[in-house]
Design a protein around this motif. Structure first.
Motif, PDB file in Angstrom:
ATOM      1  N   ARG A  55       0.854  -1.196   0.000  1.00  0.00           N
ATOM      2  CA  ARG A  55       0.000   0.000   0.000  1.00  0.00           C
ATOM      3  C   ARG A  55       0.889   1.245   0.000  1.00  0.00           C
ATOM      4  NH1 ARG A  55       0.433  -2.032   5.009  1.00  0.00           N
ATOM      5  NH2 ARG A  55       0.952  -0.608   6.738  1.00  0.00           N
ATOM      6  N   GLU A 102       0.901   5.090   1.750  1.00  0.00           N
ATOM      7  CA  GLU A 102       0.316   5.971   2.757  1.00  0.00           C
ATOM      8  C   GLU A 102       1.042   7.306   2.711  1.00  0.00           C
ATOM      9  OE1 GLU A 102       0.584   4.006   6.499  1.00  0.00           O
ATOM     10  OE2 GLU A 102      -0.916   2.480   6.005  1.00  0.00           O
ATOM     11  N   HIS A 106       4.736   1.020   1.305  1.00  0.00           N
ATOM     12  CA  HIS A 106       4.902  -0.186   2.111  1.00  0.00           C
ATOM     13  C   HIS A 106       4.964  -1.389   1.167  1.00  0.00           C
ATOM     14  CE1 HIS A 106       3.865   1.689   6.108  1.00  0.00           C
ATOM     15  NE2 HIS A 106       3.435   2.613   5.267  1.00  0.00           N
TER      16      HIS A 106
END
Length: 384
Positions: free
Chosen positions: A268, A270, A275
């Protein structure tokens, strides 16, 4: 002893390649060179600015020397144009171009003295004797050959021969000096010293230098910018620090310096943090240098060995960018040691540490269990 070029604060100086109004001094536009079915240079475009020390770097057979020979006029492009100082030189023979070339072999005349070797090109142009003597004396001082003017090449060391070849190239006052592996015949210590001397000479004269080399340390030492070539094409152009810190591909990351390349998949994004999951490491990776990617997409994470911390105890944060392994091998290089750490998966990572203590006092040795960790800003994510 030559001194290195002073490091300038990049915030206080705009380099010519950063100035949208600056005109390139050398322009290579869509240049291709084929030999039968072989593409030695494939549609290369490159701008070099006045006063640059530009390095062409790449493995053997990548096309860098062919590109240099086309700049010199020894090879004619199959397609494309070459301009120097605003003039299209594509069809000009070597003797009509404002360039000179220094070869790896030096190509000195064994029967002529240092003075006559340097003066040879000026004598061919039939310049007045007084002017020849003045210009030869000028470059002799510049390259520090005083007292050797009456020696012949067989009486010179390798470094002195290199200086004679450089003086002979500079005495004709070219607009662009081309250097084809000029230091390849020197031993490492002399080569390192001569690299800095070249930088200082170029800086004092304000000439445009273009050097071809397969030695990455040499390119990074002398080059204001460098182009990494691969299979006849340019893989990346940038300053040495840009290419080292922000390689554009796996090839560039591996070719310039040492690197740990870790296969990973995107979990993901953010904010500014990416990540990823690396199966070979068994841990999550967090980086603050995101690239456009889809969840689950395979990527590569590049981490330089010197940006990894090695310790016997785990760091405070072990949730990401942290792995445990065993010291499999150690390269002792004097000032630094390179630790090869084998993980549970069998993957191998390298970490570099300065040798502040003597060898016998080394805190980490073979077969020790250690932790490797790195910060989010220490890695670069690559898609190819």
């Amino acid at each position: 002893m030559a001194t290195a070029r002073p490091i300038r604060d990049p915030r206080s100086r705009i380099e010519p390649w950063q100035d949208p109004e600056a005109a390139p001094f050398v322009r290579i536009q869509g240049v291709t060179k084929t030999f039968g079915d072989l593409y030695a240079v494939d549609n290369v475009s490159l701008d070099i600015f006045k006063g640059e020390f530009f390095a062409l770097l790449g493995p053997s057979g990548c096309g860098k020397s062919t590109l240099l020979r086309m700049l010199a006029g020894f090879e004619k492009p199959t397609a494309g144009r070459i301009l120097i100082d605003g003039v299209d030189m594509t069809d000009f023979p070597p003797w009509r171009r404002p360039v000179n070339m220094m070869f790896q072999s030096y190509a000195l005349f064994p029967h002529l003295t240092v003075r006559r070797n340097i003066a040879f090109g000026l004598e061919q142009e039939r310049l007045p004797r007084a002017e020849i003597a003045e210009r030869v004396a000028e470059v002799v001082r510049l390259v520090r050959l005083e007292g050797l003017e009456d020696r012949k090449p067989e009486q010179l060391s390798g470094g002195q021969k290199q200086r004679v070849a450089l003086a002979r190239a500079l005495v004709k006052r070219p607009k662009v000096l081309l250097l084809d592996e000029p230091l390849g015949a020197l031993d490492k210590k002399l080569r390192d010293q001569t690299q800095l001397e070249l930088v200082n000479i170029q800086d004092r004269l304000g000439l445009t230098f273009v050097i071809v080399t397969h030695d990455q340390e040499e390119a990074m030492t002398v080059g204001s910018r460098m182009a990494i070539m691969r299979e006849g094409q340019i893989a990346q152009i940038g300053t040495p620090s840009e290419i080292y810190e922000y390689p554009a591909s796996r090839f560039v990351a591996e070719f310039v310096g040492e690197v740990n390349l870790i296969e990973a998949r995107l979990l993901r994004v953010e904010g500014t943090f990416m990540h990823l999951r690396a199966p070979a490491l068994g841990c999550a990776i967090v980086t603050d240098r995101p690239v456009p990617a889809l969840p689950g997409e395979p990527l590569w994470v590049a981490v330089r060995p010197e940006k990894m911390t090695i310790a016997k105890a785990p760091p405070r944060e072990t949730g990401h960018n942290c792995v445990e392994g065993e010291v499999f091998d150690i390269e002792y290089l004097g000032d630094v040691s390179v630790y090869h750490v084998r993980l549970e998966s069998g993957a191998m990572l390298r970490a570099t540490e300065a040798n502040r203590l003597r060898l016998i006092e080394r805190p980490i040795t073979w077969e020790d269990r250690v932790w490797l960790s790195w910060g989010p800003d220490a890695s670069v994510v690559l898609k190819s």
